[in-house]
Design a protein around this motif. Sequence first.
Motif, PDB file in Angstrom:
ATOM      1  N   PRO A 178       0.809  -1.226   0.000  1.00 37.56           N
ATOM      2  CA  PRO A 178       0.000   0.000   0.000  1.00 37.56           C
ATOM      3  C   PRO A 178       0.838   1.269   0.000  1.00 37.56           C
ATOM      4  CG  PRO A 178      -0.025  -1.043   2.153  1.00 37.56           C
ATOM      5  CD  PRO A 178       0.628  -2.016   1.216  1.00 37.56           C
ATOM      6  N   ASN A 179       2.115   1.173   0.352  1.00 29.74           N
ATOM      7  CA  ASN A 179       2.983   2.346   0.396  1.00 29.74           C
ATOM      8  C   ASN A 179       3.823   2.495  -0.874  1.00 29.74           C
ATOM      9  OD1 ASN A 179       2.203   3.035   3.078  1.00 29.74           O
ATOM     10  ND2 ASN A 179       3.521   1.392   3.828  1.00 29.74           N
ATOM     11  N   ALA A 180       3.663   1.551  -1.804  1.00 33.00           N
ATOM     12  CA  ALA A 180       4.452   1.582  -3.030  1.00 33.00           C
ATOM     13  C   ALA A 180       3.625   2.151  -4.175  1.00 33.00           C
ATOM     14  CB  ALA A 180       4.946   0.180  -3.372  1.00 33.00           C
ATOM     15  N   ALA A 181       4.267   2.310  -5.321  1.00 30.79           N
ATOM     16  CA  ALA A 181       3.555   2.802  -6.497  1.00 30.79           C
ATOM     17  C   ALA A 181       2.464   1.829  -6.896  1.00 30.79           C
ATOM     18  CB  ALA A 181       4.546   2.989  -7.649  1.00 30.79           C
ATOM     19  N   ALA A 182       1.468   2.335  -7.642  1.00 36.32           N
ATOM     20  CA  ALA A 182       0.293   1.522  -7.978  1.00 36.32           C
ATOM     21  C   ALA A 182       0.655   0.290  -8.781  1.00 36.32           C
ATOM     22  CB  ALA A 182      -0.717   2.374  -8.741  1.00 36.32           C
ATOM     23  N   ASP A 183       1.742   0.367  -9.575  1.00 34.97           N
ATOM     24  CA  ASP A 183       2.110  -0.775 -10.411  1.00 34.97           C
ATOM     25  C   ASP A 183       3.160  -1.665  -9.764  1.00 34.97           C
ATOM     26  OD1 ASP A 183       4.470   0.943 -12.649  1.00 34.97           O
ATOM     27  OD2 ASP A 183       4.140   1.040 -10.472  1.00 34.97           O
ATOM     28  N   THR A 184       3.440  -1.446  -8.481  1.00 37.61           N
ATOM     29  CA  THR A 184       4.426  -2.257  -7.781  1.00 37.61           C
ATOM     30  C   THR A 184       3.719  -3.403  -7.070  1.00 37.61           C
ATOM     31  OG1 THR A 184       5.876  -0.376  -7.462  1.00 37.61           O
ATOM     32  CG2 THR A 184       6.232  -2.280  -6.041  1.00 37.61           C
ATOM     33  N   VAL A 185       4.077  -4.622  -7.412  1.00 42.49           N
ATOM     34  CA  VAL A 185       3.453  -5.793  -6.811  1.00 42.49           C
ATOM     35  C   VAL A 185       4.533  -6.688  -6.211  1.00 42.49           C
ATOM     36  CG1 VAL A 185       1.992  -7.807  -7.181  1.00 42.49           C
ATOM     37  CG2 VAL A 185       1.589  -5.709  -8.486  1.00 42.49           C
ATOM     38  N   ALA A 186       4.401  -7.029  -4.953  1.00 46.98           N
ATOM     39  CA  ALA A 186       5.363  -7.910  -4.309  1.00 46.98           C
ATOM     40  C   ALA A 186       5.267  -9.307  -4.906  1.00 46.98           C
ATOM     41  CB  ALA A 186       5.100  -7.966  -2.802  1.00 46.98           C
ATOM     42  N   GLN A 187       6.327 -10.058  -4.799  1.00 45.11           N
ATOM     43  CA  GLN A 187       6.316 -11.412  -5.318  1.00 45.11           C
ATOM     44  C   GLN A 187       5.378 -12.290  -4.495  1.00 45.11           C
ATOM     45  OE1 GLN A 187      10.136 -13.199  -5.913  1.00 45.11           O
ATOM     46  NE2 GLN A 187      11.068 -11.316  -6.685  1.00 45.11           N
ATOM     47  N   ASP A 188       4.747 -13.240  -5.179  1.00 44.71           N
ATOM     48  CA  ASP A 188       3.896 -14.200  -4.491  1.00 44.71           C
ATOM     49  C   ASP A 188       4.752 -15.102  -3.615  1.00 44.71           C
ATOM     50  OD1 ASP A 188       1.936 -13.070  -6.060  1.00 44.71           O
ATOM     51  OD2 ASP A 188       1.998 -14.679  -7.552  1.00 44.71           O
ATOM     52  N   PHE A 189       4.132 -15.742  -2.638  1.00 49.47           N
ATOM     53  CA  PHE A 189       4.867 -16.684  -1.805  1.00 49.47           C
ATOM     54  C   PHE A 189       3.956 -17.830  -1.394  1.00 49.47           C
ATOM     55  CE2 PHE A 189       3.000 -13.849   1.366  1.00 49.47           C
ATOM     56  CZ  PHE A 189       2.582 -14.730   2.370  1.00 49.47           C
ATOM     57  N   ASN A 203       8.533 -20.505   0.277  1.00 43.29           N
ATOM     58  CA  ASN A 203       9.163 -20.097  -0.971  1.00 43.29           C
ATOM     59  C   ASN A 203       8.633 -18.725  -1.359  1.00 43.29           C
ATOM     60  OD1 ASN A 203      10.830 -20.553  -3.364  1.00 43.29           O
ATOM     61  ND2 ASN A 203       8.887 -20.630  -4.465  1.00 43.29           N
ATOM     62  N   GLY A 204       9.524 -17.745  -1.465  1.00 39.69           N
ATOM     63  CA  GLY A 204       9.096 -16.413  -1.850  1.00 39.69           C
ATOM     64  C   GLY A 204      10.014 -15.349  -1.310  1.00 39.69           C
ATOM     65  N   THR A 205       9.512 -14.133  -1.292  1.00 40.66           N
ATOM     66  CA  THR A 205      10.259 -12.980  -0.812  1.00 40.66           C
ATOM     67  C   THR A 205       9.588 -12.430   0.431  1.00 40.66           C
ATOM     68  OG1 THR A 205      10.925 -12.434  -3.073  1.00 40.66           O
ATOM     69  CG2 THR A 205      11.151 -10.704  -1.420  1.00 40.66           C
ATOM     70  N   THR A 206      10.354 -12.220   1.489  1.00 45.15           N
ATOM     71  CA  THR A 206       9.790 -11.720   2.734  1.00 45.15           C
ATOM     72  C   THR A 206       9.516 -10.228   2.629  1.00 45.15           C
ATOM     73  OG1 THR A 206      11.892 -11.121   3.795  1.00 45.15           O
ATOM     74  CG2 THR A 206      11.187 -13.425   3.945  1.00 45.15           C
ATOM     75  N   ASP A 207       8.883  -9.677   3.678  1.00 43.85           N
ATOM     76  CA  ASP A 207       8.560  -8.252   3.663  1.00 43.85           C
ATOM     77  C   ASP A 207       9.802  -7.378   3.796  1.00 43.85           C
ATOM     78  OD1 ASP A 207       8.952  -9.158   6.231  1.00 43.85           O
ATOM     79  OD2 ASP A 207       7.516  -7.768   7.136  1.00 43.85           O
ATOM     80  N   THR A 208      10.958  -7.977   4.102  1.00 45.46           N
ATOM     81  CA  THR A 208      12.203  -7.212   4.158  1.00 45.46           C
ATOM     82  C   THR A 208      12.996  -7.346   2.862  1.00 45.46           C
ATOM     83  OG1 THR A 208      13.390  -9.076   5.167  1.00 45.46           O
ATOM     84  CG2 THR A 208      12.365  -7.477   6.656  1.00 45.46           C
ATOM     85  N   GLY A 209      12.421  -8.031   1.861  1.00 44.27           N
ATOM     86  CA  GLY A 209      13.074  -8.159   0.566  1.00 44.27           C
ATOM     87  C   GLY A 209      14.033  -9.321   0.459  1.00 44.27           C
ATOM     88  N   GLU A 210      14.063 -10.191   1.469  1.00 39.09           N
ATOM     89  CA  GLU A 210      14.948 -11.348   1.440  1.00 39.09           C
ATOM     90  C   GLU A 210      14.305 -12.490   0.660  1.00 39.09           C
ATOM     91  OE1 GLU A 210      18.002 -11.312   2.854  1.00 39.09           O
ATOM     92  OE2 GLU A 210      17.647  -9.221   3.440  1.00 39.09           O
TER      93      GLU A 210
END
Length: 244
Positions: A178-189, A203-210
């Motif tokens: 919600p704090n990122a640009a409208a076209d920014t989508v985090a990776q699924d996990f 399997n995926g990317t954590t909220d800290t980008g790891e």
Amino acid sequence: MTTPRAPFAARFVAIPAAVVLTVGSLGCGVIDTVRNVVDTAGVLSEFSDRLGKAAGLTYTAEYRIEGSDSDTVSYVQQPPNTATVKGDGRMIFTPEHMIFCGPTAGRVTCQKAPNHAAATGDPTLLAGVAGPGFITPEIALGMVALAALVPDADVETSERTIAGQKSLCADVTGIKDPNAAADTVAQDFSVCVTESGVLAAFNGTTDTGENASLELSGYSDRVDGSAFAPPAGAEIVDVSVIQS
């Protein structure tokens, strides 16, 4: 780390009740979003229940890290103590102390500090022991908790048997920051938890980008008590705050 995880459930299971109370005052255009939040919170409730059951378990879980040819990583729990172990690398939590052990100049050095609960999920410290790709059960289940708050997230469940353990899995898609640009989508996990509440896969990317990818390769309801102590011959240094 070994305190009961019920606060996850207490915080998020209440979401459906709050949503239901407001449905009557909302327009038709948001009904689908409300339903999705309720369903996601329901999934979180199941995972929180499982994790809560595991809080009092004594067990050793061995994990295979994707892309790593080195030794497996062990997560050892004997309440109130927990430890992440890989060779001589260790991250130990007891009610009184945190102990971080790693190789320094060809020898094993351990930092010993008063226990600060905030450090339990520190990705830098974890990586220093287990290497990239490993996360704790708290981090994995926390990701599911965050997904429950994202209106556009979809969560689907399935069942797998991992290392001989029947496991419930959640595949989470469509997460938007919600704090990122409208076209920014985090990776699924995806995350899997055994019937007893043990983390079985992530399997995926954590909220800290790891980036993390692990799977349970062995499980036992027994522990080796030496996991909660520095390796034999290690140099122990008392510090106020552990440094990675």
